[in-house]
Design an enzyme around this catalytic site. Structure first.
Site, PDB file in Angstrom:
ATOM      1  N   CYS A   1       0.867  -1.175   0.000  1.00 49.91           N
ATOM      2  CA  CYS A   1       0.000   0.000   0.000  1.00 49.91           C
ATOM      3  C   CYS A   1       0.907   1.229   0.000  1.00 49.91           C
ATOM      4  O   CYS A   1       2.093   1.121  -0.286  1.00 49.91           O
ATOM      5  CB  CYS A   1      -0.986  -0.012   1.166  1.00 49.91           C
ATOM      6  SG  CYS A   1      -0.274   0.232   2.808  1.00 49.91           S
TER       7      CYS A   1
ATOM      8  N   ASN B   1       2.441   1.633   4.219  1.00 46.97           N
ATOM      9  CA  ASN B   1       2.699   0.386   4.943  1.00 46.97           C
ATOM     10  C   ASN B   1       2.390   0.503   6.434  1.00 46.97           C
ATOM     11  O   ASN B   1       3.084  -0.060   7.272  1.00 46.97           O
ATOM     12  CB  ASN B   1       4.135  -0.093   4.708  1.00 46.97           C
ATOM     13  CG  ASN B   1       4.401  -1.515   5.204  1.00 46.97           C
ATOM     14  OD1 ASN B   1       5.462  -1.789   5.722  1.00 46.97           O
ATOM     15  ND2 ASN B   1       3.461  -2.407   5.043  1.00 46.97           N
TER      16      ASN B   1
ATOM     17  N   CYS C   1      -1.384   0.895   7.299  1.00 41.19           N
ATOM     18  CA  CYS C   1      -2.811   0.579   7.454  1.00 41.19           C
ATOM     19  C   CYS C   1      -3.201  -0.698   6.716  1.00 41.19           C
ATOM     20  O   CYS C   1      -3.389  -1.751   7.316  1.00 41.19           O
ATOM     21  CB  CYS C   1      -3.687   1.734   6.959  1.00 41.19           C
ATOM     22  SG  CYS C   1      -3.517   3.263   7.897  1.00 41.19           S
ATOM     23  N   ARG C   2      -3.340  -0.598   5.390  1.00 40.63           N
ATOM     24  CA  ARG C   2      -3.899  -1.695   4.597  1.00 40.63           C
ATOM     25  C   ARG C   2      -2.966  -2.878   4.428  1.00 40.63           C
ATOM     26  O   ARG C   2      -3.367  -4.030   4.648  1.00 40.63           O
ATOM     27  CB  ARG C   2      -4.336  -1.188   3.222  1.00 40.63           C
ATOM     28  CG  ARG C   2      -5.445  -0.157   3.285  1.00 40.63           C
ATOM     29  CD  ARG C   2      -5.691   0.494   1.950  1.00 40.63           C
ATOM     30  NE  ARG C   2      -4.549   1.349   1.592  1.00 40.63           N
ATOM     31  CZ  ARG C   2      -4.402   1.945   0.426  1.00 40.63           C
ATOM     32  NH1 ARG C   2      -5.301   1.773  -0.527  1.00 40.63           N
ATOM     33  NH2 ARG C   2      -3.358   2.720   0.185  1.00 40.63           N
ATOM     34  N   SER C   3      -1.735  -2.635   4.002  1.00 40.58           N
ATOM     35  CA  SER C   3      -0.853  -3.776   3.735  1.00 40.58           C
ATOM     36  C   SER C   3      -0.454  -4.535   5.001  1.00 40.58           C
ATOM     37  O   SER C   3      -0.423  -5.768   4.980  1.00 40.58           O
ATOM     38  CB  SER C   3       0.358  -3.379   2.891  1.00 40.58           C
ATOM     39  OG  SER C   3       1.134  -2.379   3.499  1.00 40.58           O
TER      40      SER C   3
ATOM     41  N   ASP D   1      -8.110   3.762   1.453  1.00 38.53           N
ATOM     42  CA  ASP D   1      -7.095   3.975   2.487  1.00 38.53           C
ATOM     43  C   ASP D   1      -7.752   4.522   3.751  1.00 38.53           C
ATOM     44  O   ASP D   1      -8.207   5.665   3.786  1.00 38.53           O
ATOM     45  CB  ASP D   1      -6.035   4.954   1.975  1.00 38.53           C
ATOM     46  CG  ASP D   1      -4.807   4.995   2.865  1.00 38.53           C
ATOM     47  OD1 ASP D   1      -4.901   4.559   4.031  1.00 38.53           O
ATOM     48  OD2 ASP D   1      -3.768   5.473   2.388  1.00 38.53           O
TER      49      ASP D   1
END
Length: 156
Positions: free
Chosen positions: A8, A11, A13-15, A125
């Site tokens: 993401c 690095n 939140c999402r990934s 995001d």
């Protein structure tokens, strides 16, 4: 060893959420010695930081560990060492293709490419939206489908 890399922007939140979720699924299936999962960002703003508290709080409630995770930036050479490079959105997908240059990019995809029942192609995001619950739902479903795909493709 099958290697999966989630990517993401920062690095945090999402990934890392995807990394933790898939690592948990892999461990529960007893495949940690066969599949390794990591995450990185295309940007360098958060290098060395732990995952965002919205991610850690939500995963903690789900009893999914983020222990030891620190934000880092994806490296060009990793595009050749990971079999599955999974971007969270079109912007990061484009950055990965740019980073790859003329390198074979067949291993690069978006997480939502694995989920037919969602019409949304990008995982939003939550750093900007604050909607970690919605993102968790999408990432969890994406990881389920990606894991299923990996198992089918590798005969596990």
């Amino acid at each position: 060893m099958i290697r999966v890399l989630f990517v993401c922007l920062g690095n945090i939140c999402r990934s890392p959420m995807a990394e933790a979720i898939l690592r948990d699924k892999v461990a529960q299936a007893g495949l940690s010695d066969v599949i390794t999962v990591d995450s990185a960002g295309t940007g360098d703003w958060h290098i060395g930081e732990p995952p965002h508290e919205g991610t850690t709080d939500l995963l903690s409630k789900k009893k999914i560990s983020v222990d030891g995770m620190k934000a880092r930036q994806v490296k060009k050479e990793e595009l050749e060492t990971f079999q599955y490079i999974v971007a969270m959105d079109a912007g990061n997908l484009g950055e990965l293709h740019k980073l790859a240059g003329l390198t074979n990019t067949s291993s690069i995809s978006r997480l939502m490419d694995y989920v037919e029942e969602f019409e949304i192609e990008d995982v939003p995001d939550p750093y900007f939206t604050g909607n970690f619950d919605e993102v968790y739902e999408m990432v969890e479903k994406g990881c389920d489908q990606l894991f299923k795909h990996i198992r089918e493709e590798s005969g596990l």
